[in-house]
Design an enzyme around this catalytic site. Sequence first.
Site, PDB file in Angstrom:
ATOM      1  N   SER A  61       0.792  -1.242   0.000  1.00  0.00           N
ATOM      2  CA  SER A  61       0.000   0.000   0.000  1.00  0.00           C
ATOM      3  C   SER A  61       0.817   1.281   0.000  1.00  0.00           C
ATOM      4  O   SER A  61       0.266   2.350  -0.269  1.00  0.00           O
ATOM      5  CB  SER A  61      -0.889   0.027   1.241  1.00  0.00           C
ATOM      6  OG  SER A  61      -2.173  -0.355   0.902  1.00  0.00           O
ATOM      7  N   LYS A  64       0.578   3.485  -2.906  1.00  0.00           N
ATOM      8  CA  LYS A  64      -0.569   4.379  -3.134  1.00  0.00           C
ATOM      9  C   LYS A  64      -0.164   5.850  -3.094  1.00  0.00           C
ATOM     10  O   LYS A  64      -0.800   6.707  -3.709  1.00  0.00           O
ATOM     11  CB  LYS A  64      -1.660   4.100  -2.090  1.00  0.00           C
ATOM     12  CG  LYS A  64      -2.310   2.725  -2.276  1.00  0.00           C
ATOM     13  CD  LYS A  64      -3.169   2.321  -1.102  1.00  0.00           C
ATOM     14  CE  LYS A  64      -3.792   0.950  -1.343  1.00  0.00           C
ATOM     15  NZ  LYS A  64      -4.370   0.350  -0.147  1.00  0.00           N
ATOM     16  N   TYR A 188      -2.247  -2.271 -10.786  1.00  0.00           N
ATOM     17  CA  TYR A 188      -2.319  -2.100  -9.323  1.00  0.00           C
ATOM     18  C   TYR A 188      -1.584  -3.229  -8.593  1.00  0.00           C
ATOM     19  O   TYR A 188      -0.775  -2.982  -7.687  1.00  0.00           O
ATOM     20  CB  TYR A 188      -3.791  -2.010  -8.898  1.00  0.00           C
ATOM     21  CG  TYR A 188      -3.985  -2.022  -7.398  1.00  0.00           C
ATOM     22  CD1 TYR A 188      -3.706  -0.890  -6.628  1.00  0.00           C
ATOM     23  CD2 TYR A 188      -4.421  -3.170  -6.733  1.00  0.00           C
ATOM     24  CE1 TYR A 188      -3.861  -0.904  -5.241  1.00  0.00           C
ATOM     25  CE2 TYR A 188      -4.579  -3.191  -5.359  1.00  0.00           C
ATOM     26  CZ  TYR A 188      -4.298  -2.062  -4.623  1.00  0.00           C
ATOM     27  OH  TYR A 188      -4.442  -2.083  -3.249  1.00  0.00           O
ATOM     28  N   TYR A 240      -4.300   3.501   7.713  1.00  0.00           N
ATOM     29  CA  TYR A 240      -5.594   2.801   7.733  1.00  0.00           C
ATOM     30  C   TYR A 240      -6.529   3.460   8.769  1.00  0.00           C
ATOM     31  O   TYR A 240      -6.447   4.668   8.965  1.00  0.00           O
ATOM     32  CB  TYR A 240      -5.390   1.312   8.041  1.00  0.00           C
ATOM     33  CG  TYR A 240      -4.404   0.619   7.128  1.00  0.00           C
ATOM     34  CD1 TYR A 240      -4.637   0.514   5.760  1.00  0.00           C
ATOM     35  CD2 TYR A 240      -3.235   0.070   7.623  1.00  0.00           C
ATOM     36  CE1 TYR A 240      -3.742  -0.138   4.916  1.00  0.00           C
ATOM     37  CE2 TYR A 240      -2.325  -0.584   6.791  1.00  0.00           C
ATOM     38  CZ  TYR A 240      -2.584  -0.675   5.439  1.00  0.00           C
ATOM     39  OH  TYR A 240      -1.698  -1.304   4.615  1.00  0.00           O
ATOM     40  N   VAL A 258       0.779  -3.780   3.922  1.00  0.00           N
ATOM     41  CA  VAL A 258       0.540  -5.052   4.620  1.00  0.00           C
ATOM     42  C   VAL A 258       1.739  -6.002   4.650  1.00  0.00           C
ATOM     43  O   VAL A 258       1.695  -7.008   5.345  1.00  0.00           O
ATOM     44  CB  VAL A 258      -0.681  -5.824   4.072  1.00  0.00           C
ATOM     45  CG1 VAL A 258      -1.979  -5.154   4.448  1.00  0.00           C
ATOM     46  CG2 VAL A 258      -0.574  -6.059   2.588  1.00  0.00           C
TER      47      VAL A 258
HETATM   48  N1  GLU Z   1      -1.905  -5.255  -2.415  1.00  0.00           N
HETATM   49  C1  GLU Z   1      -2.636  -5.116  -1.180  1.00  0.00           C
HETATM   50  C2  GLU Z   1      -4.119  -5.228  -1.433  1.00  0.00           C
HETATM   51  O1  GLU Z   1      -4.612  -4.632  -2.333  1.00  0.00           O
HETATM   52  C3  GLU Z   1      -2.285  -3.814  -0.556  1.00  0.00           C
HETATM   53  C4  GLU Z   1      -2.931  -3.661   0.767  1.00  0.00           C
HETATM   54  C5  GLU Z   1      -2.152  -2.897   1.763  1.00  0.00           C
HETATM   55  O2  GLU Z   1      -0.922  -2.925   1.785  1.00  0.00           O
HETATM   56  O3  GLU Z   1      -2.822  -2.241   2.568  1.00  0.00           O
HETATM   57  O4  GLU Z   1      -4.819  -5.919  -0.744  1.00  0.00           O
END
Ligand code: GLU
Length: 316
Positions: A61, A64, A188, A240, A258
Amino acid sequence: MEKLLNRLIKENEYLVQYGKVADYIPALKNANPNEIGICIMDVEGNLYSGGDYNKKFTIQSISKVLSLMLAVMDKGEEGVFKKVDMEPTDESFNSLYKLDLPYGEKPSNPMINSGAIVTTSLIDGRGEEKFNRFLEIVRKITQDDNIIYNKEVYISEKETGDKNRAIAHILKNKKLIEEDIEDILDAYFKQCSIEVDCIDLAKIGIFFANGCKIPNTGEALCDEEIGTLVTAIMTTCGMYDFSGEYAAKVGIPSKSGVSGGILGIVPGRFGIGVYGPALDKHGNSIVGYGILKGLSKELGLSIFKSNTEGRFSCVI
Ligand code: GLU
């Protein structure tokens, strides 16, 4: 500084027992929860590191942050925020329930999966071009052309990413994404699978902390206002549904992933990369949080502190 970093690792490593390595992406579950690393880069380009700072892990994530930057570079602020909000949320990272409420017009922010799928879709290029553009930017910022994505993690997520697929279908139904769903998800999943270490994260951090200038070369990649926007959204949404408490306790604009990475930005001062794959119930590195809390306290790094040296100095 390195003494302090190693001490913070020692003081916080006991937290591993209260966390859990992510296993919803099968390829992530083999991570060793006892590997813990940190790296800090300052604006002069000095690096300070401790523990397993050169252990590679997938960015997840944290990517992002960069897809938001690229989307704004390519489509402008208005073009992005007509399709995604910039509001903090109590939704978990891969939630879709608010999207389907009658008033839930768009994803709450670009730091949750639904918002990030939108920002990835807004990066210029079709199919493979989107991801190539993303990878090129990561290589440019880290000054490392050897950065690649981890095929095993990418395939693992592609095969099990039904929730993200469901989110993408709702987004398409709402006309918030336009291209082929699998093409967007492919970009993604690949961007999430890019392998970095704490040094790379520290470089990405100092890039934002220093007005979107490439570390060491000083080359400006985009308008520094984009960096300010990204940093602000990290502050309110980057950890989060723990972002509020994290801001109060740590006060460093951060984004976690994650696989256990945390990217920290101390504007004008430091870029920080931390790794520790055992996660707390919000999906944040449990040891990473402890280390950053300690670091912030010891060095006075909270952006909300009134007496941080130099920060509020002004010419009258
Ligand atoms: N590739 C993970 C997903 O889309 C990223 C989630 C994350 O790191 O919060 O579930």
